[in-house]
Design a protein around this motif. Structure first.
Motif, PDB file in Angstrom:
ATOM      1  N   LEU A  57       0.859  -1.178   0.000  1.00  0.00           N
ATOM      2  CA  LEU A  57       0.000   0.000   0.000  1.00  0.00           C
ATOM      3  C   LEU A  57       0.901   1.236   0.000  1.00  0.00           C
ATOM      4  O   LEU A  57       1.985   1.215   0.575  1.00  0.00           O
ATOM      5  CB  LEU A  57      -0.903   0.022   1.231  1.00  0.00           C
ATOM      6  CG  LEU A  57      -2.158  -0.844   1.189  1.00  0.00           C
ATOM      7  CD1 LEU A  57      -1.809  -2.330   1.078  1.00  0.00           C
ATOM      8  CD2 LEU A  57      -3.046  -0.591   2.388  1.00  0.00           C
ATOM      9  N   GLY A  58       0.438   2.291  -0.661  1.00  0.00           N
ATOM     10  CA  GLY A  58       1.244   3.494  -0.682  1.00  0.00           C
ATOM     11  C   GLY A  58       0.746   4.500  -1.702  1.00  0.00           C
ATOM     12  O   GLY A  58      -0.373   4.376  -2.218  1.00  0.00           O
ATOM     13  N   PHE A  59       1.574   5.501  -1.973  1.00  0.00           N
ATOM     14  CA  PHE A  59       1.221   6.575  -2.895  1.00  0.00           C
ATOM     15  C   PHE A  59       2.348   6.795  -3.901  1.00  0.00           C
ATOM     16  O   PHE A  59       3.466   6.327  -3.695  1.00  0.00           O
ATOM     17  CB  PHE A  59       0.994   7.881  -2.128  1.00  0.00           C
ATOM     18  CG  PHE A  59      -0.054   7.802  -1.044  1.00  0.00           C
ATOM     19  CD1 PHE A  59       0.270   8.115   0.265  1.00  0.00           C
ATOM     20  CD2 PHE A  59      -1.357   7.446  -1.348  1.00  0.00           C
ATOM     21  CE1 PHE A  59      -0.697   8.062   1.268  1.00  0.00           C
ATOM     22  CE2 PHE A  59      -2.333   7.403  -0.362  1.00  0.00           C
ATOM     23  CZ  PHE A  59      -1.993   7.707   0.954  1.00  0.00           C
ATOM     24  N   ASP A  60       2.044   7.579  -4.936  1.00  0.00           N
ATOM     25  CA  ASP A  60       3.057   7.873  -5.967  1.00  0.00           C
ATOM     26  C   ASP A  60       3.530   9.309  -5.953  1.00  0.00           C
ATOM     27  O   ASP A  60       4.175   9.758  -6.915  1.00  0.00           O
ATOM     28  CB  ASP A  60       2.495   7.491  -7.353  1.00  0.00           C
ATOM     29  CG  ASP A  60       2.260   5.987  -7.450  1.00  0.00           C
ATOM     30  OD1 ASP A  60       1.265   5.570  -8.078  1.00  0.00           O
ATOM     31  OD2 ASP A  60       3.061   5.248  -6.827  1.00  0.00           O
ATOM     32  N   SER A  61       3.205  10.060  -4.897  1.00  0.00           N
ATOM     33  CA  SER A  61       3.735  11.432  -4.787  1.00  0.00           C
ATOM     34  C   SER A  61       3.902  11.832  -3.331  1.00  0.00           C
ATOM     35  O   SER A  61       3.205  11.310  -2.448  1.00  0.00           O
ATOM     36  CB  SER A  61       2.787  12.422  -5.459  1.00  0.00           C
ATOM     37  OG  SER A  61       1.712  12.704  -4.566  1.00  0.00           O
ATOM     38  N   LEU A  62       4.821  12.773  -3.099  1.00  0.00           N
ATOM     39  CA  LEU A  62       5.091  13.238  -1.734  1.00  0.00           C
ATOM     40  C   LEU A  62       3.841  13.855  -1.120  1.00  0.00           C
ATOM     41  O   LEU A  62       3.527  13.634   0.053  1.00  0.00           O
ATOM     42  CB  LEU A  62       6.216  14.282  -1.743  1.00  0.00           C
ATOM     43  CG  LEU A  62       6.522  14.947  -0.395  1.00  0.00           C
ATOM     44  CD1 LEU A  62       7.131  13.944   0.582  1.00  0.00           C
ATOM     45  CD2 LEU A  62       7.425  16.165  -0.564  1.00  0.00           C
ATOM     46  N   ARG A  63       3.097  14.627  -1.956  1.00  0.00           N
ATOM     47  CA  ARG A  63       1.928  15.363  -1.456  1.00  0.00           C
ATOM     48  C   ARG A  63       1.010  14.445  -0.639  1.00  0.00           C
ATOM     49  O   ARG A  63       0.570  14.784   0.456  1.00  0.00           O
ATOM     50  CB  ARG A  63       1.173  15.974  -2.645  1.00  0.00           C
ATOM     51  CG  ARG A  63       0.040  16.934  -2.282  1.00  0.00           C
ATOM     52  CD  ARG A  63      -0.614  17.500  -3.551  1.00  0.00           C
ATOM     53  NE  ARG A  63      -0.950  16.417  -4.500  1.00  0.00           N
ATOM     54  CZ  ARG A  63      -1.970  15.574  -4.317  1.00  0.00           C
ATOM     55  NH1 ARG A  63      -2.724  15.673  -3.226  1.00  0.00           N
ATOM     56  NH2 ARG A  63      -2.234  14.613  -5.182  1.00  0.00           N
ATOM     57  N   GLU A  64       0.764  13.234  -1.151  1.00  0.00           N
ATOM     58  CA  GLU A  64      -0.141  12.328  -0.443  1.00  0.00           C
ATOM     59  C   GLU A  64       0.463  11.835   0.873  1.00  0.00           C
ATOM     60  O   GLU A  64      -0.245  11.648   1.863  1.00  0.00           O
ATOM     61  CB  GLU A  64      -0.519  11.156  -1.343  1.00  0.00           C
ATOM     62  CG  GLU A  64      -1.412  11.552  -2.515  1.00  0.00           C
ATOM     63  CD  GLU A  64      -1.152  10.690  -3.727  1.00  0.00           C
ATOM     64  OE1 GLU A  64      -2.127  10.106  -4.227  1.00  0.00           O
ATOM     65  OE2 GLU A  64       0.020  10.575  -4.125  1.00  0.00           O
ATOM     66  N   TYR A  65       1.788  11.649   0.891  1.00  0.00           N
ATOM     67  CA  TYR A  65       2.410  11.186   2.142  1.00  0.00           C
ATOM     68  C   TYR A  65       2.427  12.282   3.197  1.00  0.00           C
ATOM     69  O   TYR A  65       2.529  12.005   4.392  1.00  0.00           O
ATOM     70  CB  TYR A  65       3.840  10.686   1.881  1.00  0.00           C
ATOM     71  CG  TYR A  65       3.891   9.294   1.298  1.00  0.00           C
ATOM     72  CD1 TYR A  65       4.248   9.095  -0.042  1.00  0.00           C
ATOM     73  CD2 TYR A  65       3.549   8.172   2.051  1.00  0.00           C
ATOM     74  CE1 TYR A  65       4.282   7.825  -0.596  1.00  0.00           C
ATOM     75  CE2 TYR A  65       3.566   6.888   1.503  1.00  0.00           C
ATOM     76  CZ  TYR A  65       3.939   6.729   0.181  1.00  0.00           C
ATOM     77  OH  TYR A  65       3.958   5.462  -0.364  1.00  0.00           O
ATOM     78  N   LEU A  66       2.313  13.548   2.745  1.00  0.00           N
ATOM     79  CA  LEU A  66       2.261  14.653   3.718  1.00  0.00           C
ATOM     80  C   LEU A  66       0.869  14.745   4.339  1.00  0.00           C
ATOM     81  O   LEU A  66       0.665  15.430   5.330  1.00  0.00           O
ATOM     82  CB  LEU A  66       2.650  15.969   3.042  1.00  0.00           C
ATOM     83  CG  LEU A  66       4.089  16.047   2.523  1.00  0.00           C
ATOM     84  CD1 LEU A  66       4.317  17.324   1.736  1.00  0.00           C
ATOM     85  CD2 LEU A  66       5.089  15.926   3.680  1.00  0.00           C
ATOM     86  N   GLY A  67      -0.087  14.020   3.709  1.00  0.00           N
ATOM     87  CA  GLY A  67      -1.451  13.994   4.254  1.00  0.00           C
ATOM     88  C   GLY A  67      -1.604  12.834   5.229  1.00  0.00           C
ATOM     89  O   GLY A  67      -0.623  12.221   5.650  1.00  0.00           O
ATOM     90  N   ALA A  68      -2.877  12.523   5.565  1.00  0.00           N
ATOM     91  CA  ALA A  68      -3.158  11.475   6.562  1.00  0.00           C
ATOM     92  C   ALA A  68      -2.979  10.082   5.976  1.00  0.00           C
ATOM     93  O   ALA A  68      -3.515   9.786   4.911  1.00  0.00           O
ATOM     94  CB  ALA A  68      -4.604  11.611   7.062  1.00  0.00           C
ATOM     95  N   HIS A  69      -2.185   9.260   6.617  1.00  0.00           N
ATOM     96  CA  HIS A  69      -2.084   7.840   6.236  1.00  0.00           C
ATOM     97  C   HIS A  69      -1.526   7.092   7.436  1.00  0.00           C
ATOM     98  O   HIS A  69      -0.858   7.676   8.293  1.00  0.00           O
ATOM     99  CB  HIS A  69      -1.216   7.657   4.991  1.00  0.00           C
ATOM    100  CG  HIS A  69       0.221   7.990   5.197  1.00  0.00           C
ATOM    101  ND1 HIS A  69       1.172   7.052   5.497  1.00  0.00           N
ATOM    102  CD2 HIS A  69       0.884   9.173   5.178  1.00  0.00           C
ATOM    103  CE1 HIS A  69       2.353   7.618   5.632  1.00  0.00           C
ATOM    104  NE2 HIS A  69       2.214   8.898   5.458  1.00  0.00           N
TER     105      HIS A  69
END
Ligand code: GLA
Length: 369
Positions: free
Chosen positions: A74-86
């Motif tokens: 599970l994860g994201f493909d950009s920094l922006r999403e990791y700076l959000g809630a997860h």
């Protein structure tokens, strides 16, 4: 999108040296910090992507039984999403993974108070743990297989912890599809340390479906029971005859809904298993196989325990790579670590690190079919 092949970068160094590590930009934070994405690929085409933000493993692609490469975390493909809630997707966790009761501990006769970021307890290093800092990247280029070392200096008093702590985490991918994570750390003052990687695996599709049919085996005869706050109650308990018995390969979902107090407290599995073998060299700790894709992941570690977390959050709480919500139980974590709340449990293996000592951990996730 800027893509740098390190071979070219080295220019005059040894331009013909093959490199299986590439760098791409991943994004910039509001305060101008730049994150890069490091892709390590082996000859067989398997690949791992890691960013220096949070020491996060953002993607792992390995073949299924038909040789088809696919995403398994599970994860994201950009920094922006990791700076959000997860929920800590793929992150390097520290200084202290898991919980510390009442956000305090005693060390060398002195009381240390930490951030109470999980009710009245401390979780995963605090509000700004190692999963939310920018690590210094140090790509290690080698003839055979490159690796990525990340370094971080956690200064004395950060999140309430004592000592200036220098940490490095090195990620490498072998030709037999094994992701190896080597941790090392030193301190200039007695402190505590419990590092782990918080990858959520879904061997079928990287998180669009649930993992309840994945078959799990854990090399452990005991686990740590918890209370309502997911804090260990003290004594270990035998797995025999319980929903925690994974000594033989068993579907994760077979007993997860049992009316068992421990599963109610965990809202599913959110417990630490005490591993049978703890040695200097990584010992086999667990195996998970997915009947749908044929993929298998094996865990080897030098740590004394493994925390199994079955992503026990509601279906519409966290998003995944494609922006859609992750299903509940959309992944499983096998977090190799020392016991939760060890600083308050002298009966557990110590997590104290003294000046002059080197903290070391090696954890391997090996993929096959
Ligand atoms: C660990 C904890 C869980 C949850 C997740 C995500 O696995 O044990 O309770 O907090 O981290 O943060």
């Amino acid at each position: 999108m800027l893509s740098l092949d390190l071979a070219g970068l080295r220019g005059g160094l040894a331009s013909d040296m093959p490199s299986n590590l590439t760098i791409t930009e991943f994004g910039t934070s509001a305060d101008g910090r730049r994150a890069d994405l490091y892709t390590i690929r082996n000859e067989r085409g398997a690949e791992v992507k890691i960013t220096n933000y949070g020491g996060i493993v953002t993607s792992i692609k390995v073949p299924d039984r038909h040789g088809q490469l696919g995403e398994v975390v599970l994860g994201f493909d950009s920094l922006r999403e990791y700076l959000g809630a997860h929920p800590c997707y793929g992150a390097t966790i520290g200084r202290y993974a898991n919980r510390i009761a009442k956000a305090r501990f005693l060390l060398s006769g002195r009381e240390y108070r930490l951030a109470a970021n999980d009710g009245s307890n401390h979780l995963h290093g605090g509000y700004k743990g190692f999963d939310k800092v920018f690590w210094e990247p140090d790509p290690l280029l080698a003839e055979e297989s490159s690796a990525l070392r990340l370094r971080y200096l956690s200064i004395d008093g950060e999140e309430g912890y004592p000592g200036n702590l220098s940490v490095s985490v090195t990620f490498s991918l072998s030709e037999d599809n094994a992701l190896k994570i080597d941790y090392a750390a030193t301190t200039d003052e007695t402190t505590i340390l419990n590092l782990t990687n918080h990858s959520y695996f879904n061997l079928t599709d990287g998180g669009s479906s649930d993992i309840l049919d994945h078959e799990l085996r854990i090399e452990a005869d005991y686990y740590l029971p918890i209370d309502r706050e997911a804090l260990p109650c003290g004594a270990v308990r035998e797995v025999a005859g319980t929903a925690f018995d994974f000594r033989r390969s068993t579907a994760i979902g077979l007993r997860i809904a049992d009316k068992d107090e421990q599963l109610l407290f965990g809202e599913g599995y959110n417990h630490l298993w005490v591993l049978r073998d703890t040695e200097e060299t990584p010992a086999h700790a667990a195996t998970v196989s997915d009947p749908k894709s044929g993929r298998i992941v094996e865990l080897f570690t030098t740590e004394p325990g493994v925390q199994l977390f079955t992503a026990n959050f509601p279906a519409n709480m966290f998003r995944g790579r494609d922006g859609s919500f992750c299903p509940s139980r959309g992944g499983f974590c096998l977090e190799a670590q020392h016991c939760p709340d060890s600083p308050n449990h002298p009966e557990y293996p110590s997590t104290v690190l003294n000046p002059g000592e080197i903290y070391r951990q090696t954890t391997i996730y090996r993929f096959s079919v």
